[in-house]
Design a protein around this motif. Structure first.
Motif, PDB file in Angstrom:
ATOM      1  N   PHE A 265       0.848  -1.192   0.000  1.00  0.00           N
ATOM      2  CA  PHE A 265       0.000   0.000   0.000  1.00  0.00           C
ATOM      3  C   PHE A 265       0.879   1.236   0.000  1.00  0.00           C
ATOM      4  CE2 PHE A 265       1.236  -0.165   4.382  1.00  0.00           C
ATOM      5  CZ  PHE A 265       1.123   1.117   4.866  1.00  0.00           C
ATOM      6  N   PHE A 266       0.254   2.361  -0.304  1.00  0.00           N
ATOM      7  CA  PHE A 266       0.914   3.643  -0.094  1.00  0.00           C
ATOM      8  C   PHE A 266      -0.140   4.664   0.297  1.00  0.00           C
ATOM      9  CE2 PHE A 266      -0.141   3.742  -4.638  1.00  0.00           C
ATOM     10  CZ  PHE A 266      -0.659   5.027  -4.815  1.00  0.00           C
ATOM     11  N   LEU A 267       0.316   5.798   0.746  1.00  0.00           N
ATOM     12  CA  LEU A 267      -0.569   6.870   1.183  1.00  0.00           C
ATOM     13  C   LEU A 267      -0.429   8.059   0.232  1.00  0.00           C
ATOM     14  CD1 LEU A 267       0.335   6.764   4.987  1.00  0.00           C
ATOM     15  CD2 LEU A 267      -1.741   5.845   3.943  1.00  0.00           C
ATOM     16  N   ARG A 268      -1.539   8.722  -0.006  1.00  0.00           N
ATOM     17  CA  ARG A 268      -1.485   9.980  -0.748  1.00  0.00           C
ATOM     18  C   ARG A 268      -2.237  11.043   0.021  1.00  0.00           C
ATOM     19  NH1 ARG A 268      -6.235  11.020  -3.326  1.00  0.00           N
ATOM     20  NH2 ARG A 268      -7.581   9.279  -3.957  1.00  0.00           N
ATOM     21  N   ASP A 269      -1.897  12.285  -0.242  1.00  0.00           N
ATOM     22  CA  ASP A 269      -2.547  13.386   0.470  1.00  0.00           C
ATOM     23  C   ASP A 269      -3.698  13.946  -0.350  1.00  0.00           C
ATOM     24  OD1 ASP A 269      -1.409  14.966  -1.505  1.00  0.00           O
ATOM     25  OD2 ASP A 269       0.178  15.766  -0.206  1.00  0.00           O
ATOM     26  N   GLU A 270      -4.272  15.054   0.121  1.00  0.00           N
ATOM     27  CA  GLU A 270      -5.427  15.644  -0.556  1.00  0.00           C
ATOM     28  C   GLU A 270      -5.096  16.156  -1.946  1.00  0.00           C
ATOM     29  OE1 GLU A 270      -7.950  18.081   2.369  1.00  0.00           O
ATOM     30  OE2 GLU A 270      -6.033  17.870   3.421  1.00  0.00           O
ATOM     31  N   GLY A 271      -3.827  16.457  -2.188  1.00  0.00           N
ATOM     32  CA  GLY A 271      -3.407  16.921  -3.506  1.00  0.00           C
ATOM     33  C   GLY A 271      -3.027  15.798  -4.445  1.00  0.00           C
ATOM     34  N   ASN A 272      -3.339  14.556  -4.049  1.00  0.00           N
ATOM     35  CA  ASN A 272      -3.052  13.367  -4.843  1.00  0.00           C
ATOM     36  C   ASN A 272      -1.557  13.089  -4.977  1.00  0.00           C
ATOM     37  OD1 ASN A 272      -4.360  11.183  -6.070  1.00  0.00           O
ATOM     38  ND2 ASN A 272      -3.934  11.964  -8.121  1.00  0.00           N
ATOM     39  N   THR A 273      -0.765  13.594  -4.023  1.00  0.00           N
ATOM     40  CA  THR A 273       0.672  13.352  -4.008  1.00  0.00           C
ATOM     41  C   THR A 273       0.976  12.154  -3.125  1.00  0.00           C
ATOM     42  OG1 THR A 273       1.161  15.695  -4.326  1.00  0.00           O
ATOM     43  CG2 THR A 273       2.929  14.327  -3.427  1.00  0.00           C
ATOM     44  N   GLN A 274       1.768  11.229  -3.630  1.00  0.00           N
ATOM     45  CA  GLN A 274       2.139  10.058  -2.835  1.00  0.00           C
ATOM     46  C   GLN A 274       3.080  10.482  -1.717  1.00  0.00           C
ATOM     47  OE1 GLN A 274       3.307   6.577  -5.035  1.00  0.00           O
ATOM     48  NE2 GLN A 274       4.496   5.732  -3.318  1.00  0.00           N
ATOM     49  N   ILE A 275       2.834   9.945  -0.521  1.00  0.00           N
ATOM     50  CA  ILE A 275       3.667  10.231   0.642  1.00  0.00           C
ATOM     51  C   ILE A 275       4.776   9.194   0.718  1.00  0.00           C
ATOM     52  CG2 ILE A 275       3.693  10.582   3.141  1.00  0.00           C
ATOM     53  CD1 ILE A 275       1.995  12.610   1.522  1.00  0.00           C
ATOM     54  N   GLU A 276       6.004   9.656   0.779  1.00  0.00           N
ATOM     55  CA  GLU A 276       7.140   8.743   0.846  1.00  0.00           C
ATOM     56  C   GLU A 276       7.405   8.322   2.293  1.00  0.00           C
ATOM     57  OE1 GLU A 276       8.456   7.588  -1.851  1.00  0.00           O
ATOM     58  OE2 GLU A 276       7.306   8.936  -3.167  1.00  0.00           O
ATOM     59  N   LYS A 277       8.026   7.148   2.456  1.00  0.00           N
ATOM     60  CA  LYS A 277       8.443   6.689   3.785  1.00  0.00           C
ATOM     61  C   LYS A 277       9.779   7.332   4.114  1.00  0.00           C
ATOM     62  CE  LYS A 277       6.322   2.077   3.842  1.00  0.00           C
ATOM     63  NZ  LYS A 277       6.617   0.638   4.021  1.00  0.00           N
ATOM     64  N   ASP A 278       9.730   8.579   4.557  1.00  0.00           N
ATOM     65  CA  ASP A 278      10.965   9.301   4.823  1.00  0.00           C
ATOM     66  C   ASP A 278      10.871  10.018   6.158  1.00  0.00           C
ATOM     67  OD1 ASP A 278       9.392  11.614   4.362  1.00  0.00           O
ATOM     68  OD2 ASP A 278       9.989  11.719   2.252  1.00  0.00           O
ATOM     69  N   ASP A 279      11.910  10.779   6.478  1.00  0.00           N
ATOM     70  CA  ASP A 279      11.981  11.453   7.771  1.00  0.00           C
ATOM     71  C   ASP A 279      11.445  12.877   7.740  1.00  0.00           C
ATOM     72  OD1 ASP A 279      13.076   9.259   9.065  1.00  0.00           O
ATOM     73  OD2 ASP A 279      15.139   9.822   8.574  1.00  0.00           O
ATOM     74  N   HIS A 280      10.720  13.224   6.685  1.00  0.00           N
ATOM     75  CA  HIS A 280      10.077  14.530   6.662  1.00  0.00           C
ATOM     76  C   HIS A 280       8.931  14.551   7.679  1.00  0.00           C
ATOM     77  CE1 HIS A 280      12.054  14.836   2.651  1.00  0.00           C
ATOM     78  NE2 HIS A 280      12.174  16.099   3.038  1.00  0.00           N
TER      79      HIS A 280
END
Length: 285
Positions: A51-66
């Protein structure tokens, strides 16, 4: 009345295929990264595919330290998934006393001599003055039968000084905490993630600036340190309590004199479970 954990959430979780039903959420605290959020999702949701996650802007969220940002997040997966129905054990503020806990308290005090979360030292430890500090069970003593039934003693390598008191009272199941921090720990308002360098993760407002910091390194270097498996169990419980659905209730524990404690419990949520816990914690039943 119990406190509603979902009030004040600024992170909300949805299935990308059903953007009207909230699956859960989070009150965002300092130190929560995108990678942390993914690890929480792997506790909250049972996946059968990647799976992956995306935000309201349809941008995929990376598994990072942000740092994770407030907003709506949508789960995208190839196969169907379900919210984890793993049991959450009702827990209120601990009042456990009696001979079973004396050796436990002594062992935890002797090892830590400070709040291992805030770092606040017990200045009069040598004079046996522990005012403002409490030895907390990571896995609650009230559920010793659950502990035994699930063989959690396999995680314990240091028996209590008096083995008849049960492995649940091992120093490896304890932390010395500032009294108010102990209340928040018992209420799953924060936890420690052993899989992210023992990061302290708050699920509610953090007035002390502890969220995102790490467990006291002196404790981690101690051969009597708590078992990682127990910290991991507590972290899972905290995620489920705070993020699943509307969250689990936070129960009142400061009853003024003359209060109808039994009545309040029986007319509140999870009455049977809470009554059992309160009877054990207050009476040592």
């Amino acid at each position: 009345m119990p406190i509603n954990r979902s009030r004040g959430r600024n992170v909300h979780i949805y299935d990308a295929n059903d953007q009207t039903t909230v699956l859960g959420g989070l009150k965002l605290a300092n130190g929560v990264t995108n990678a942390n959020f993914y690890s929480m999702m792997e506790i909250l949701i049972v996946f059968t595919s990647n799976f992956f996650l995306r935000d309201e802007g349809n941008t995929q969220i990376e598994k990072d330290d942000h740092p994770l940002q407030p907003g709506k997040y949508f789960i995208v997966a190839a196969d169907p998934f379900n919210v984890n129905n793993e049991p959450w054990l009702v827990r209120t503020i601990s009042h456990a006393t009696g001979t079973c806990t004396h050796t436990f308290c002594d062992a935890v005090r002797s090892r830590d001599r400070r709040c291992v979360v805030s770092g606040r030292e017990v200045l009069e430890a040598d004079y046996d003055n522990w005012t403002g500090f409490e030895a907390a069970h990571i896995f609650p003593l009230a559920y010793e039968s659950y502990w035994n039934d699930n063989n959690y003693n396999r995680w314990i390598t240091i028996s209590p000084a008096d083995p008849t008191k049960g492995s649940i009272n091992s120093v490896q199941n304890g932390l010395l905490l500032d009294s108010s921090i102990h209340q928040e720990f018992d209420g799953y308002q924060f936890s420690v993630n052993p899989d992210d360098n023992y990061k302290i993760m708050f699920f509610s407002p953090d007035s002390r600036g502890l969220s995102g910091k790490h467990l006291d390194q002196r404790l981690l270097n101690d051969p009597q340190r708590p078992a990682d498996q127990l910290l991991r169990w507590h972290f899972r419980q905290a995620v489920l309590a705070n993020m699943r659905g509307a969250g689990e209730p936070i129960f009142e524990h400061d009853f003024p004199p003359g209060s109808d404690i039994v009545g309040d419990i029986l007319h509140g949520p999870k009455a049977a479970e809470r009554m059992e816990y309160e009877l054990f914690s207050r009476l040592g039943a």
